[in-house]
Every structure is written in C-alpha cells, then in structure tokens.
Design an enzyme around this catalytic site. Structure first.
Site, PDB file in Angstrom:
ATOM      1  N   HIS A  34       0.843  -1.091   0.050  1.00 32.38           N
ATOM      2  CA  HIS A  34      -0.123   0.127   0.087  1.00 32.38           C
ATOM      3  C   HIS A  34       0.940   1.176  -0.103  1.00 32.38           C
ATOM      4  CE1 HIS A  34      -3.146  -3.027   2.277  1.00 32.38           C
ATOM      5  NE2 HIS A  34      -3.587  -2.659   1.530  1.00 32.38           N
ATOM      6  N   ARG A  88      -3.058  -7.074  -8.054  1.00 31.25           N
ATOM      7  CA  ARG A  88      -1.247  -7.609  -7.792  1.00 31.25           C
ATOM      8  C   ARG A  88      -1.429  -9.407  -9.122  1.00 31.25           C
ATOM      9  NH1 ARG A  88      -3.200  -8.305  -1.813  1.00 31.25           N
ATOM     10  NH2 ARG A  88      -5.396  -8.766  -3.268  1.00 31.25           N
ATOM     11  N   SER A 103      -2.981  -7.559   3.516  1.00 25.54           N
ATOM     12  CA  SER A 103      -3.050  -7.493   4.434  1.00 25.54           C
ATOM     13  C   SER A 103      -4.186  -8.780   4.711  1.00 25.54           C
ATOM     14  CB  SER A 103      -4.227  -6.762   4.471  1.00 25.54           C
ATOM     15  OG  SER A 103      -3.709  -5.769   3.940  1.00 25.54           O
TER      16      SER A 103
END
Length: 163
Positions: free
Chosen positions: A19, A92, A130
């Site tokens: 991030h 991603r 995350s």
C-alpha cells in the site's frame, strides 16, 4: 488547470508496504491523494478505524499531498463528495483485475464520471495482502519486511492484549 485528486480506497487492515508503495507512486502522479479507509463492517477488521487511520498517517504522513479519511457507504458516493478525478486500485494478479474491472464498470453505471486507474505493485510487493499479514502475525510470525514499523508495533500491542 484543475488539480487532479485520486482516491485510494481500502480497509487497510493493516496497511502494508505494498500500500505504501502504491500511495508513494500515486503522490508523484496526482496533485492530491486521498487514502480512503473504509469502516469495513463486512470484513470484521482487527484494527479499529481510528487505529487504521493512525497507522496510515504514521506510514505516509511525510507525503505532503496525501490525506487520510475514514469513510462508510458506497465508494461512488464518496468519489462524488470528494470531487475526485479518479479512484486508484492496485492489481496484484489477474484475479484482482477481473474483480476490479467489474467493480469499475458497476461504479461507472452509477456515475458516468467515475474513472478507475490501475497500478501494478512493485515486484517485491506483488504477493503481499493484509489478510496474509494478519494470519502470519496472529501466529506470531515475523512481518517486519512486509509492513511499516508502526504496524509491527501495533501487532505487538494486540498480542499483549491477548490476540
């Protein structure tokens, strides 16, 4: 010429080096970057909204054109409220693209001015999520190379609280 304002939305539970990389790069591309931290009711976040905002600020506060805002509700409504130029999303993998493509098209149906900008992560961050970071930390694994130091310390506090 009007300023370009991009929203980078997410739950950021927690913010990762991936991030941080995307926001840093976006801060060079746009006049203003809004890190929009979703309350995330549906995800049952580990960190409170206040904690997630504080972690983002401590990780990215050195960037003068980045601000941090908590939000709830539809992203497209927040986009309009913020008078944004675009929404930034990281991709991603191909699976991310399929989901983000569908989401961007739905948001464009709700607001024809909605624009999505996609960035791929720097290679060293392409596998970080995350969810994976929380699982490693929950099992007391070392996450120091995946998250900012403030997040490492926040996980340590969670462990001290019995997490």
């Amino acid at each position: 010429m009007s300023k370009t304002r991009v929203i980078y939305p997410g739950t950021f539970d927690p913010i990762t080096n991936g991030h941080v990389d995307l926001v840093t790069r976006a801060s060079r591309m746009f006049d203003e970057v809004v890190v929009a931290i979703a309350i995330g009711h549906h995800k049952n976040p580990l960190f409170s909204l206040e904690e997630r905002v504080a972690l983002a600020q401590s990780s990215l506060g050195h960037l003068s054109n980045v601000e941090f805002v908590g939000f709830d509700g539809l992203l497209v409504n927040f986009f309009k409220e913020q008078k944004a130029t675009a929404v930034l999303r990281g991709l991603r993998a191909v699976s991310d693209f399929e989901y983000e493509f569908q989401l961007a098209n739905m948001n464009r149906q709700l607001d024809p001015h909605f624009e999505a900008v996609f960035l791929t992560p720097s290679e060293q961050y392409s596998f970080i999520s995350s969810t994976l970071i929380r699982e490693i930390a929950r099992l007391k694994g070392d996450v120091t190379k995946f998250v900012p130091q403030a997040v490492v310390e926040a996980f340590e506090r969670k462990h001290q609280q019995g997490w």
